[in-house]
Write an enzyme that holds these catalytic residues in place. Sequence first.
Site, PDB file in Angstrom:
ATOM      1  N   LYS A   3       1.023  -1.656  -0.101  1.00 31.74           N
ATOM      2  CA  LYS A   3       0.530   0.489   0.029  1.00 31.74           C
ATOM      3  C   LYS A   3       0.958   1.130   0.115  1.00 31.74           C
ATOM      4  O   LYS A   3       2.145   0.993   0.589  1.00 31.74           O
ATOM      5  CB  LYS A   3      -1.006   0.092   1.702  1.00 31.74           C
ATOM      6  CG  LYS A   3       0.199   0.210   2.387  1.00 31.74           C
ATOM      7  CD  LYS A   3       0.014   1.347   3.212  1.00 31.74           C
ATOM      8  CE  LYS A   3       1.245   1.199   4.395  1.00 31.74           C
ATOM      9  NZ  LYS A   3       1.517   2.636   5.045  1.00 31.74           N
ATOM     10  N   PRO A  41       9.625  -4.571  -0.709  1.00 25.14           N
ATOM     11  CA  PRO A  41      10.706  -4.269   0.541  1.00 25.14           C
ATOM     12  C   PRO A  41      10.761  -4.349   1.966  1.00 25.14           C
ATOM     13  O   PRO A  41       8.911  -3.754   2.632  1.00 25.14           O
ATOM     14  CB  PRO A  41      11.406  -2.980   0.077  1.00 25.14           C
ATOM     15  CG  PRO A  41      10.334  -3.084  -1.307  1.00 25.14           C
ATOM     16  CD  PRO A  41       9.540  -3.695  -0.950  1.00 25.14           C
ATOM     17  N   VAL A  42      11.311  -4.480   3.361  1.00 20.62           N
ATOM     18  CA  VAL A  42      11.010  -4.435   4.452  1.00 20.62           C
ATOM     19  C   VAL A  42      11.187  -3.578   5.547  1.00 20.62           C
ATOM     20  O   VAL A  42      12.282  -2.466   4.666  1.00 20.62           O
ATOM     21  CB  VAL A  42      11.947  -5.751   5.512  1.00 20.62           C
ATOM     22  CG1 VAL A  42      11.812  -6.093   6.860  1.00 20.62           C
ATOM     23  CG2 VAL A  42      11.342  -7.627   4.603  1.00 20.62           C
ATOM     24  N   GLY A  96       7.005   1.204   4.787  1.00 20.03           N
ATOM     25  CA  GLY A  96       6.472   1.938   4.661  1.00 20.03           C
ATOM     26  C   GLY A  96       4.999   1.670   3.791  1.00 20.03           C
ATOM     27  O   GLY A  96       4.268   2.273   3.662  1.00 20.03           O
ATOM     28  N   ALA A 134       3.454  -1.008   4.011  1.00 18.90           N
ATOM     29  CA  ALA A 134       2.597  -3.078   4.978  1.00 18.90           C
ATOM     30  C   ALA A 134       3.174  -3.805   4.817  1.00 18.90           C
ATOM     31  O   ALA A 134       1.983  -4.824   4.692  1.00 18.90           O
ATOM     32  CB  ALA A 134       1.126  -2.118   4.510  1.00 18.90           C
ATOM     33  N   GLY A 135       4.643  -3.934   4.513  1.00 23.30           N
ATOM     34  CA  GLY A 135       4.407  -5.537   3.960  1.00 23.30           C
ATOM     35  C   GLY A 135       4.328  -6.420   4.393  1.00 23.30           C
ATOM     36  O   GLY A 135       4.192  -7.569   4.814  1.00 23.30           O
ATOM     37  N   ASP A 144      -2.250  -1.644  10.355  1.00 21.70           N
ATOM     38  CA  ASP A 144      -2.811  -1.348   8.883  1.00 21.70           C
ATOM     39  C   ASP A 144      -3.229  -3.037   8.629  1.00 21.70           C
ATOM     40  O   ASP A 144      -3.548  -2.595   6.933  1.00 21.70           O
ATOM     41  CB  ASP A 144      -1.204  -1.157   8.039  1.00 21.70           C
ATOM     42  CG  ASP A 144      -0.652  -0.024   8.409  1.00 21.70           C
ATOM     43  OD1 ASP A 144      -1.522   0.992   8.452  1.00 21.70           O
ATOM     44  OD2 ASP A 144       0.185  -0.060   8.066  1.00 21.70           O
TER      45      ASP A 144
END
Length: 305
Positions: A27, A116-117, A120, A122-123, A158
């Site tokens: 997101k 990506p970890v 920002g 929401a992974g 989230d």
Amino acid sequence: MMTREGSILESKQAAARAQQTVQAHAKINLTLDVTGRREDGYHLVEMVMQSVALHDTVTVTVTRGETPARGIVLTCSRPDLPTDARNLAYRAAALFYEQTGIDPETCVIDIEKHIPVAAGLAGGSTDAAAVLRALNALHQTALTDDALCALGLRLGADVPYCLRGGTMLAEGIGERLSPLPPMPHAWVVLCKPPFAVSTAEIYRQIDAEELAHRPDTAGMIAALGQGDLAGVAARLSNVMEQVTARQHSEIGEICACLRENGAAGARMSGSGPTVYGLFADERRAAAAAELLRRRFADTFLTETV
């Protein structure tokens, strides 16, 4: 040639094993405002959130009766990520089984990681949401979206949004979701610089100062209602960026690069550090992504969904 006994065994094994694969979308925040703080310390927010095509692939397999029970087992394509209760997807499965009273026997979760970890985007939350969706389908528990979101909120603010996706206004601590008109299609360049940020520290700084600029959330919602991509891009806003960009010059540099190379607007997502740019033209977006990728390996070309 398969014998009758072999056919019966194969049928039993197939019946005892079920699998579900879910795309767990990232997101971005079109707007992010911090509007207050509750007595319990949680911050109140007002955010317009949007799903993008970049996603992890989460495959959940449940096996019953044919093998010794192993409980919850998590595997991940990134060896640097934890595969135990430190992983939000693992905790999502544990919470599901605890709340439904179902014996997991063997539940295997495999995450093919592309988001990506600590970015920002929401992974972790979107992987947890995917696990809840998959287990609800595999065990035929028929939990409603509201019930799944209530579970998700116990994992993170989230997760309820990630369960629903699309274009949403999120209020409260992020759990009060209101569907908005779908965002007009845009190509999105995501660029994550190689450092982490502390969300808790950003909130502390926001609490301690008067923010100079706040999002025009009403204007953003109106632009979405009109299908006006230029209007959406002009109203991108994130109060956390005001704090993070002071400490990390790369945030402003990436935003400027995106705008200079055709982005209608650029902004940091969530608590960062990922910056995104919105493009009407795919070729210009691809060129901007290629330019940024020379300096920042975690750069992706994607689109709104």
